[in-house]
Design a protein around this motif. Structure first.
Motif, PDB file in Angstrom:
ATOM      1  N   PRO A   9       0.807  -1.136   0.077  1.00 17.38           N
ATOM      2  CA  PRO A   9       0.012   0.136  -0.158  1.00 17.38           C
ATOM      3  C   PRO A   9       0.752   1.236  -0.046  1.00 17.38           C
ATOM      4  O   PRO A   9       2.153   1.414   0.607  1.00 17.38           O
ATOM      5  CB  PRO A   9      -0.752  -0.046   1.325  1.00 17.38           C
ATOM      6  N   ILE A  10       0.153   2.402  -0.812  1.00 14.58           N
ATOM      7  CA  ILE A  10       1.054   3.682  -0.782  1.00 14.58           C
ATOM      8  C   ILE A  10       0.397   4.433   0.428  1.00 14.58           C
ATOM      9  O   ILE A  10      -0.811   4.539   0.373  1.00 14.58           O
ATOM     10  CB  ILE A  10       0.773   4.364  -2.001  1.00 14.58           C
ATOM     11  N   THR A  11       1.146   4.813   1.557  1.00 13.50           N
ATOM     12  CA  THR A  11       0.918   5.564   2.423  1.00 13.50           C
ATOM     13  C   THR A  11       1.244   6.873   2.867  1.00 13.50           C
ATOM     14  O   THR A  11       0.595   7.634   3.698  1.00 13.50           O
ATOM     15  CB  THR A  11       1.182   4.751   3.841  1.00 13.50           C
ATOM     16  N   ASN A  12       2.219   7.439   1.962  1.00 13.54           N
ATOM     17  CA  ASN A  12       2.798   8.816   1.933  1.00 13.54           C
ATOM     18  C   ASN A  12       3.213   9.188   0.714  1.00 13.54           C
ATOM     19  O   ASN A  12       3.290   8.549  -0.256  1.00 13.54           O
ATOM     20  CB  ASN A  12       3.882   8.702   3.112  1.00 13.54           C
ATOM     21  N   GLU A  13       3.485  10.493   0.679  1.00 14.03           N
ATOM     22  CA  GLU A  13       4.019  10.988  -0.595  1.00 14.03           C
ATOM     23  C   GLU A  13       5.089  10.628  -1.272  1.00 14.03           C
ATOM     24  O   GLU A  13       5.210  10.735  -2.341  1.00 14.03           O
ATOM     25  CB  GLU A  13       3.852  12.591  -0.473  1.00 14.03           C
ATOM     26  N   GLN A  14       6.084  10.267  -0.374  1.00 14.87           N
ATOM     27  CA  GLN A  14       7.356   9.699  -0.881  1.00 14.87           C
ATOM     28  C   GLN A  14       7.024   8.461  -1.414  1.00 14.87           C
ATOM     29  O   GLN A  14       7.492   8.118  -2.762  1.00 14.87           O
ATOM     30  CB  GLN A  14       8.167   9.505   0.228  1.00 14.87           C
ATOM     31  N   GLU A  15       6.369   7.716  -1.128  1.00 18.38           N
ATOM     32  CA  GLU A  15       5.898   6.460  -1.583  1.00 18.38           C
ATOM     33  C   GLU A  15       5.273   6.422  -2.899  1.00 18.38           C
ATOM     34  O   GLU A  15       5.397   5.763  -3.892  1.00 18.38           O
ATOM     35  CB  GLU A  15       5.220   5.356  -0.687  1.00 18.38           C
ATOM     36  N   PHE A  16       4.267   7.659  -3.020  1.00 19.72           N
ATOM     37  CA  PHE A  16       3.367   7.965  -3.819  1.00 19.72           C
ATOM     38  C   PHE A  16       4.403   8.377  -5.102  1.00 19.72           C
ATOM     39  O   PHE A  16       4.303   7.823  -6.347  1.00 19.72           O
ATOM     40  CB  PHE A  16       2.644   9.145  -3.678  1.00 19.72           C
ATOM     41  N   ALA A  17       5.422   9.154  -4.907  1.00 20.51           N
ATOM     42  CA  ALA A  17       6.346   9.598  -5.786  1.00 20.51           C
ATOM     43  C   ALA A  17       7.269   8.468  -6.516  1.00 20.51           C
ATOM     44  O   ALA A  17       7.437   8.476  -7.486  1.00 20.51           O
ATOM     45  CB  ALA A  17       7.490  10.607  -5.069  1.00 20.51           C
ATOM     46  N   GLU A  18       7.632   7.521  -5.397  1.00 23.47           N
ATOM     47  CA  GLU A  18       8.389   6.316  -5.841  1.00 23.47           C
ATOM     48  C   GLU A  18       7.291   5.360  -6.798  1.00 23.47           C
ATOM     49  O   GLU A  18       8.091   4.852  -7.850  1.00 23.47           O
ATOM     50  CB  GLU A  18       8.777   5.433  -4.666  1.00 23.47           C
ATOM     51  N   ALA A  19       6.208   5.488  -6.485  1.00 18.88           N
ATOM     52  CA  ALA A  19       5.301   4.437  -7.317  1.00 18.88           C
ATOM     53  C   ALA A  19       5.274   4.939  -8.594  1.00 18.88           C
ATOM     54  O   ALA A  19       5.190   4.473  -9.713  1.00 18.88           O
ATOM     55  CB  ALA A  19       3.877   4.243  -6.775  1.00 18.88           C
ATOM     56  N   ASN A  20       5.233   6.463  -8.786  1.00 16.08           N
ATOM     57  CA  ASN A  20       4.914   7.230 -10.032  1.00 16.08           C
ATOM     58  C   ASN A  20       6.176   7.029 -10.894  1.00 16.08           C
ATOM     59  O   ASN A  20       6.220   6.850 -12.065  1.00 16.08           O
ATOM     60  CB  ASN A  20       4.591   8.714  -9.781  1.00 16.08           C
ATOM     61  N   GLU A  21       7.344   6.950 -10.356  1.00 17.93           N
ATOM     62  CA  GLU A  21       8.739   6.729 -11.045  1.00 17.93           C
ATOM     63  C   GLU A  21       8.611   5.385 -11.542  1.00 17.93           C
ATOM     64  O   GLU A  21       9.349   5.089 -12.637  1.00 17.93           O
ATOM     65  CB  GLU A  21       9.723   6.835 -10.125  1.00 17.93           C
ATOM     66  N   LEU A  22       8.327   4.322 -10.627  1.00 17.60           N
ATOM     67  CA  LEU A  22       8.087   3.070 -11.060  1.00 17.60           C
ATOM     68  C   LEU A  22       7.161   2.773 -12.066  1.00 17.60           C
ATOM     69  O   LEU A  22       7.286   2.012 -13.216  1.00 17.60           O
ATOM     70  CB  LEU A  22       7.802   2.046  -9.889  1.00 17.60           C
ATOM     71  N   ILE A  23       5.986   3.557 -12.302  1.00 14.36           N
ATOM     72  CA  ILE A  23       5.120   3.322 -13.334  1.00 14.36           C
ATOM     73  C   ILE A  23       5.788   3.954 -14.526  1.00 14.36           C
ATOM     74  O   ILE A  23       5.664   3.298 -15.710  1.00 14.36           O
ATOM     75  CB  ILE A  23       3.777   4.215 -12.785  1.00 14.36           C
ATOM     76  N   GLU A  24       6.512   4.971 -14.472  1.00 15.91           N
ATOM     77  CA  GLU A  24       6.878   5.475 -15.542  1.00 15.91           C
ATOM     78  C   GLU A  24       7.799   4.714 -16.353  1.00 15.91           C
ATOM     79  O   GLU A  24       8.001   4.589 -17.713  1.00 15.91           O
ATOM     80  CB  GLU A  24       7.876   6.940 -15.345  1.00 15.91           C
ATOM     81  N   VAL A  25       8.576   3.867 -15.423  1.00 11.61           N
ATOM     82  CA  VAL A  25       9.653   2.724 -15.986  1.00 11.61           C
ATOM     83  C   VAL A  25       9.070   1.795 -16.760  1.00 11.61           C
ATOM     84  O   VAL A  25       9.544   1.095 -17.856  1.00 11.61           O
ATOM     85  CB  VAL A  25      10.647   2.527 -14.939  1.00 11.61           C
ATOM     86  N   LEU A  26       7.864   1.344 -16.021  1.00 10.21           N
ATOM     87  CA  LEU A  26       7.352   0.034 -16.506  1.00 10.21           C
ATOM     88  C   LEU A  26       6.452   0.282 -17.861  1.00 10.21           C
ATOM     89  O   LEU A  26       5.838  -0.667 -18.254  1.00 10.21           O
ATOM     90  CB  LEU A  26       6.513  -0.554 -15.148  1.00 10.21           C
ATOM     91  N   LEU A  27       6.088   1.583 -17.977  1.00 11.63           N
ATOM     92  CA  LEU A  27       5.140   1.845 -19.040  1.00 11.63           C
ATOM     93  C   LEU A  27       5.697   1.180 -20.469  1.00 11.63           C
ATOM     94  O   LEU A  27       4.777   0.900 -21.436  1.00 11.63           O
ATOM     95  CB  LEU A  27       4.923   3.112 -19.252  1.00 11.63           C
ATOM     96  N   GLU A  28       7.011   0.890 -20.525  1.00  9.14           N
ATOM     97  CA  GLU A  28       7.571   0.087 -21.798  1.00  9.14           C
ATOM     98  C   GLU A  28       7.694  -1.103 -21.743  1.00  9.14           C
ATOM     99  O   GLU A  28       7.882  -1.763 -22.521  1.00  9.14           O
ATOM    100  CB  GLU A  28       8.685   0.924 -21.956  1.00  9.14           C
ATOM    101  N   CYS A  29       7.119  -1.729 -20.819  1.00  5.54           N
ATOM    102  CA  CYS A  29       7.197  -3.157 -20.709  1.00  5.54           C
ATOM    103  C   CYS A  29       6.380  -4.012 -21.680  1.00  5.54           C
ATOM    104  O   CYS A  29       5.420  -3.472 -22.214  1.00  5.54           O
ATOM    105  CB  CYS A  29       6.878  -3.557 -19.436  1.00  5.54           C
ATOM    106  N   PRO A  30       6.760  -5.052 -22.035  1.00  6.00           N
ATOM    107  CA  PRO A  30       5.830  -5.834 -23.249  1.00  6.00           C
ATOM    108  C   PRO A  30       4.664  -6.239 -22.454  1.00  6.00           C
ATOM    109  O   PRO A  30       4.503  -6.654 -21.308  1.00  6.00           O
ATOM    110  CB  PRO A  30       6.898  -7.174 -23.379  1.00  6.00           C
ATOM    111  N   GLU A  31       3.646  -6.233 -23.471  1.00  2.50           N
ATOM    112  CA  GLU A  31       2.154  -6.694 -23.284  1.00  2.50           C
ATOM    113  C   GLU A  31       2.154  -8.251 -22.615  1.00  2.50           C
ATOM    114  O   GLU A  31       3.016  -9.168 -23.281  1.00  2.50           O
ATOM    115  CB  GLU A  31       1.346  -6.552 -24.501  1.00  2.50           C
TER     116      GLU A  31
END
Length: 121
Positions: A9-31
């Motif tokens: 679970p995301i419980t604070n702004e730091q974890e939210f920022a880290e999740a968004n960074e990870l989302i950016e990286v994973l957007l290019e992953c294969p279907e």
């Protein structure tokens, strides 16, 4: 060396920022990949955190009607039939009259405006 991604679970702004960074990286992953499953899970968690901590206020129904009229290049005379007459259009758009259920139905059906948006007046 493979990095293990931990889904939690995301419980604070730091974890939210880290999740968004990870989302950016994973957007290019294969279907269909494992990474895509992780992307989906993290996106859901981030979205829920965002809804809870950064809610978007509901739009003003009058402003939505005016915007839709502008989009469709309509004037008050053009939409009078949805309000029950030109005087009613003017009263509603100037905040002097509430939308009736009949008006809401007509605006939803004919201008494609969400009934939920119109009801929140």
């Amino acid at each position: 060396m493979e990095t293990k991604i931990q889904i939690k679970p995301i419980t604070n702004e730091q974890e939210f920022a880290e999740a968004n960074e990870l989302i950016e990286v994973l957007l290019e992953c294969p279907e269909g990949s494992e990474e895509e499953k992780i992307l989906e899970a993290i996106t859901i968690l981030a979205s829920e955190y965002e809804k809870k901590h950064f809610p978007i206020p509901k739009p003003n129904p009058i402003e939505v009607i005016k915007y839709r009229m502008l989009e469709l290049d309509l004037n008050q005379k053009d939409v009078a039939k949805y309000f029950g007459g030109e005087n009613r259009v003017s009263e509603v758009l100037n905040g002097k009259r509430q939308l009736s259920l009949k008006m809401i139905r007509n605006l939803h059906k004919n201008l494609g405006i969400s009934a939920n948006t119109l009801i929140s007046m």
